[in-house]
Design a protein around this motif. Structure first.
Motif: not given
Length: 175
Positions: A79, A106, A119, A169, A171, A103
């Motif tokens: 993140a 992942l 996310e 961010a 996660e 994004h």
């Protein structure tokens, strides 16, 4: 150093950096810097803002009768890196010329067993507007769904800045 040899050196450096960026882009994942013990030392991180966002996530979960999420070192690392990636302008620009958000891949940078990854990414101005980012996540159905997913058990939150803008961010992971 003579100007022409300095220009040649700068061109070589630029070519090497362009090749590295192309390699990372084509790989589908993001290389994550580490500092030995699973911790990160990324400039510009803000633990106070990250704690505020974690409190918001877990406050929303409590209000909806979901258990609190625990921080996971690997997710925090990713993140923080992804927030810095966005704050460095690597997602392009908006129509107004501001750095865009985007994004990540992942699974990129995740080195532990997982069953679900999600996310949330966001940005706001001024750079102190942590509550604004948290509120935007709370009122957005897709972002809120990630926060409230009952299968999720871990979170990592990263914050970075560019000028007067905060990039975030979050996660999420289930194992």
């Amino acid at each position: 150093m003579h100007h022409s040899s300095r220009r040649t050196s700068l061109r070589r450096l630029g070519t090497a950096l362009a090749a590295l960026v192309a390699l990372v882009s084509l790989s589908g994942c993001v290389p994550l810097p580490t500092s030995g013990h699973g911790a990160t030392s990324i400039p510009g991180q803000n633990p106070a803002a990250e704690k505020q966002l974690l409190a918001s996530v877990n406050g929303l979960r409590a209000a909806h009768h979901e258990r609190a999420l625990a921080l996971h070192t690997n997710l925090v690392q990713k993140a923080r890196y992804w927030a810095l990636w966005m704050a460095a302008g690597n997602c392009g620009r908006t129509s107004s010329g501001a750095f865009a958000i985007c994004h990540s891949s992942l699974a990129g940078g995740i080195h532990v067993h997982w069953t679900i990854l999600e996310e949330n990414v966001g940005a706001a101005s001024p750079r102190t507007n942590v509550a604004g980012v948290a509120h935007a996540f709370a009122v957005s159905k897709p972002h809120l769904a990630n926060i409230l997913n009952p299968k999720i058990t871990y979170v990592g939150i990263g914050v970075a800045y560019h000028g007067n803008t905060i990039f975030v961010a979050e996660e999420f992971m289930a194992t």
